[in-house]
Each structure stands twice: as C-alpha cells, then as structure tokens.
Design a protein around this motif. Structure first.
Motif, mmCIF file in Angstrom:
data_model
loop_
_atom_site.group_PDB
_atom_site.id
_atom_site.type_symbol
_atom_site.label_atom_id
_atom_site.label_comp_id
_atom_site.label_asym_id
_atom_site.label_seq_id
_atom_site.Cartn_x
_atom_site.Cartn_y
_atom_site.Cartn_z
ATOM 1 N N GLY A 313 0.812 -1.217 0.000
ATOM 2 C CA GLY A 313 0.000 0.000 0.000
ATOM 3 C C GLY A 313 0.838 1.256 0.000
ATOM 4 O O GLY A 313 0.528 2.225 -0.716
ATOM 5 N N ALA A 314 1.905 1.284 0.795
ATOM 6 C CA ALA A 314 2.783 2.452 0.815
ATOM 7 C C ALA A 314 3.424 2.672 -0.548
ATOM 8 O O ALA A 314 3.592 3.817 -1.002
ATOM 9 C CB ALA A 314 3.859 2.271 1.882
ATOM 10 N N GLY A 338 -3.662 -5.506 -2.666
ATOM 11 C CA GLY A 338 -3.709 -6.574 -1.677
ATOM 12 C C GLY A 338 -4.334 -7.840 -2.234
ATOM 13 O O GLY A 338 -3.854 -8.955 -1.966
ATOM 14 N N VAL A 339 -5.381 -7.682 -3.023
ATOM 15 C CA VAL A 339 -6.029 -8.849 -3.633
ATOM 16 C C VAL A 339 -5.081 -9.538 -4.613
ATOM 17 O O VAL A 339 -4.943 -10.775 -4.624
ATOM 18 C CB VAL A 339 -7.335 -8.436 -4.331
ATOM 19 C CG1 VAL A 339 -7.899 -9.599 -5.143
ATOM 20 C CG2 VAL A 339 -8.366 -7.956 -3.312
ATOM 21 N N VAL A 375 -4.162 -14.464 2.447
ATOM 22 C CA VAL A 375 -3.244 -13.339 2.221
ATOM 23 C C VAL A 375 -3.987 -12.150 1.623
ATOM 24 O O VAL A 375 -3.764 -10.994 2.009
ATOM 25 C CB VAL A 375 -2.084 -13.767 1.308
ATOM 26 C CG1 VAL A 375 -1.242 -12.556 0.894
ATOM 27 C CG2 VAL A 375 -1.194 -14.787 2.018
ATOM 28 N N ALA A 376 -4.890 -12.406 0.677
ATOM 29 C CA ALA A 376 -5.643 -11.316 0.050
ATOM 30 C C ALA A 376 -6.473 -10.556 1.076
ATOM 31 O O ALA A 376 -6.517 -9.313 1.061
ATOM 32 C CB ALA A 376 -6.538 -11.876 -1.047
ATOM 33 N N ALA A 377 -7.141 -11.285 1.982
ATOM 34 C CA ALA A 377 -7.981 -10.628 2.982
ATOM 35 C C ALA A 377 -7.151 -9.770 3.928
ATOM 36 O O ALA A 377 -7.524 -8.622 4.236
ATOM 37 C CB ALA A 377 -8.762 -11.682 3.761
ATOM 38 N N ILE A 381 -6.655 -5.191 3.417
ATOM 39 C CA ILE A 381 -7.014 -4.180 4.424
ATOM 40 C C ILE A 381 -5.816 -3.305 4.760
ATOM 41 O O ILE A 381 -5.897 -2.076 4.785
ATOM 42 C CB ILE A 381 -7.549 -4.870 5.688
ATOM 43 C CG1 ILE A 381 -8.826 -5.647 5.368
ATOM 44 C CG2 ILE A 381 -7.796 -3.858 6.794
ATOM 45 C CD1 ILE A 381 -9.329 -6.492 6.509
ATOM 46 N N ALA A 382 -4.665 -3.964 5.011
ATOM 47 C CA ALA A 382 -3.461 -3.197 5.357
ATOM 48 C C ALA A 382 -3.023 -2.311 4.215
ATOM 49 O O ALA A 382 -2.612 -1.157 4.425
ATOM 50 C CB ALA A 382 -2.338 -4.167 5.744
#
Length: 396
Positions: A313-314, A338-339, A375-377, A381-382
């Motif tokens: 995400g960063a 993430g997905v 891992v996707a879940a 979120i993160a």
C-alpha cells in the motif's frame, strides 16, 4: 555465445557476409541456456559425488541426477517406484528463468527487435527450442524406476520458457512499457505495490526459516551426520537445502496466513496446532517443531501478510500522481494491490508445493487456494490503509 554467432556470415546469397538472422540467434540462445545450465548443474553433482569417501554416485548417475533436477525445476514429473515426484526446487527454477530472460534480452539487443510481432517471434523461437531440448532430455532419462511424466514436463517447460523469455523480450524491446502506457493510470502503481509486497513477504518468510533452523542447529547437524558422506555429503545436503529454501519460505507464508502447511499426510504445521509424523531425512526439515506445541516464531509470523500489505500500500501511494487520483482512489487501488498480492501468493504456493510419492508424502507444501484467500484478505485491508495515508500525506 550469442554475440559471437551474430558476427558469423550467413550461408547462401547476399552481397557478402552478414549477421545471423534473428531466428538463428534465438535458437543459439536457447541452446546456450540449456547447455550451460546442465553442464554447471552436472559438474556440481559430479564434484560432490566424487568427494564422497563412500563412493557416491558414478559419473553417469550424477549426470542423470542433474538432468532430473533440471526437469523438476521446470515443473516436470519423475515417476519413481514410490510414486510421482513433483516438487520443483525453486532456487534452480529461478536460475533457469533468469537465464531464459537474459537470453531473450540478448536476442532483442542483437536483432534490434522493436515490434510486437518480432517479440512474439523471438519468444516463440527461444521457448520452442527450449521445450524441445527439455523433451529430448526427458526421453534420454526415461527408464524403469525413474520414468518421466512427459505431458507435465513438456507443459511445465513451455510455461516457464514463455513467461521468462516473454518478460525479457518485452521489457528489452520496449513493448512492455508501451503496453503499460495504454492501461489506466493506477495500474503501474498497483503492479509496483504487488511486487514490493510479494518480495517483502518472501524475505520475511525466509528469515523465519533461518531463525527456525538456527534454533535447532543441533538437530540439523545430527541429521546431516546420520546421513553420512562426511564433508562431501554435508555439502551436498547444504546445496539441496539451498535449492529448496524458497519452497520452505512459501510454506511459511501458508503458516503466516493461517492455513499452515503439510509435509505429507502425517505432518501439519499451523498456528492452530501442530501434528507431527515421519518426514524425509532432509536436514532443512530440522526447522519443523520438535513437539506438538505451536512455536513462538509461528505466532510472530502471522504479521507477515499485514506487513507485506503495508509495504504494498505504501508503494502504491508513493507512486500515485495527480493524474491517478487522490487518497480515496489510492485506497481503492491499495485494496486491488492486496487482492493481487493474495493471487500471487496462491500461485507461488501452488508452484512451491507438490508430492514426493503417492503414499504418506503425496502432498507437500501450503494449500494454494486457502493461502491466496487468507493473504488477500489480510493484505488488502493493510494495503488500503497504507495507500490512503501515504497518498494523503503526499498531497499535503
């Protein structure tokens, strides 16, 4: 080798000597990868066997072993008396993929490839020759007690070759950049985020394996000594452990995500419990828990998917531009990263796992679908939070 062949004259007409055609350059590059890889791997196995004071394998046996490792690394199948062996030593797989990618890039530079059609030609030629060579090797090695599954071996070599060579040729020719430029703006940041998150997850899981092995170094040494072979045997076991280290790291990713991993039907390691059974006498497996109590490192590893998601995400937020959108769009892109990170993790779990026969070791590794979903879940979120905050801070 490719650059040398490029300066050789063409046979037949023309105004004089000229460079080899791109097709022959591609053929030479594919042959060079297989020959170099097999010779290097064969020499390594022969040297280790020669140093074994108990005699070890003959030169022919060592060469055959190197060839079978080469096929397994490309997703091949060896049909032993105990059942099918389908477990790719991923470090060797990465080396083969790197060689094929470099071959593709070299051909593109020498042939001046620039168009999609030319990229397809170079990729198809190198990939096709590589598959033919793998199939010929499989025919030579096929025999009683150690047969070769031709369908899986051919399919695995084809997928690896097309993926690795296609990446190399498309990147070197500029076709990949041109394709990405046509995609919506956030795609590039998302892909960068997925790559950064995946590398972070694999690096952290490798560190977990290292800590687990170091914590039971006495067990590693005892198992290594029990297998004999003195220094040469220990060296051979160490090299085998290195070849399988990425497999172990991906198995730990399954543990970190929640589903855990299997080493046959009798051994399951997860954060919910440990079931111990008989496992192969491989010193790397000294990293497995000695009791049915869940080790502390397993609980600590549960942070890996979230940390990988934060890095992804960063990265997405950092590479976002004004054209791509604000913090809300970045957050949505983080979810996508993430997905996709989960999809990539599931694919890695599928590739890293396999079987070591049709009995108690018919299933080895982390469950691919469950690992990918978990891992996707967690990462999604993160990654959404990290991408939103990073983009918001960049906007001031």
């Amino acid at each position: 080798m490719v650059s040398l062949l490029a300066r050789l004259p063409r046979r037949g007409g023309g105004d004089g000597p000229g460079p080899l055609s791109p097709v022959w350059l591609a053929v030479a590059a594919a042959v060079a990868v297989s020959v170099t890889g097999l010779v290097g791997l064969g020499l390594a196995v022969v040297v280790v066997s020669t140093l074994d004071p108990s005699g070890g394998l003959t030169v022919g046996g060592s060469t055959a072993l190197a060839g079978r490792l080469w096929l397994l690394a490309q997703g091949g199948e060896i049909d032993a008396d105990s059942g099918p062996i389908v477990l790719a030593p991923l470090l060797l797989t990465l080396l083969v993929a790197w060689g094929l990618s470099r071959a593709g890039r070299g051909v593109v530079r020498l042939a001046g490839t620039t168009t999609v059609r030319e990229v397809a030609r170079d990729t198809g030629t190198i990939g096709g020759v590589h598959v033919v060579l793998a199939l010929l090797l499989a025919v030579v090695l096929d025999g009683p007690g150690a047969g070769v599954g031709f369908l899986r071996t051919t399919a695995g070599a084809a997928v690896l070759a097309l993926a690795a060579v296609g990446w190399g040729t498309a990147r070197e020719s500029g076709v990949l950049d041109a394709l990405l430029d046509r995609l919506p703006g956030p795609v590039r940041p998302v892909l960068r985020g997925v790559l950064a998150g995946l590398l972070t997850a694999v690096a952290l899981c490798t560190a977990v394996v290292a800590v687990a092995v170091a914590a039971d170094s006495a067990g590693y040494a005892a198992l290594s000594r029990s297998l004999g072979g003195a220094g040469a045997g220990a060296l051979g076991l160490l090299l085998l452990a290195l070849l399988l280290l990425p497999n172990a790291a991906i198995a730990v990713l399954g543990l970190a995500a929640g589903p855990g991993f299997l080493v046959g039907s009798g051994t399951l390691v997860s954060v919910h419990g440990v079931t111990l059974g008989s496992v192969p006498a491989l010193p790397l497996l000294a990293a497995l828990p000695d009791t049915q109590a869940v080790p502390l490192i397993a609980f600590v590893s549960q942070a890996v998917p979230a940390v990988a998601g934060l890095v992804a995400g960063a990265t997405v937020g950092r590479w976002f531009t004004a054209r791509d959108g604000g913090s809300v769009v970045a957050g949505l892109a983080g979810i996508g990263a993430g997905v996709l990170l989960g999809v990539a993790s599931g694919a890695l779990a599928f590739v890293a796992g396999g079987s070591l026969g049709d009995g108690a070791l018919a299933e080895v590794g982390a469950p691919a679908v469950a690992t990918g979903i978990a891992v996707a879940a967690q990462s999604g979120i993160a990654a959404a939070v990290a991408a939103t905050i990073t983009r918001w801070r960049a906007l001031g």
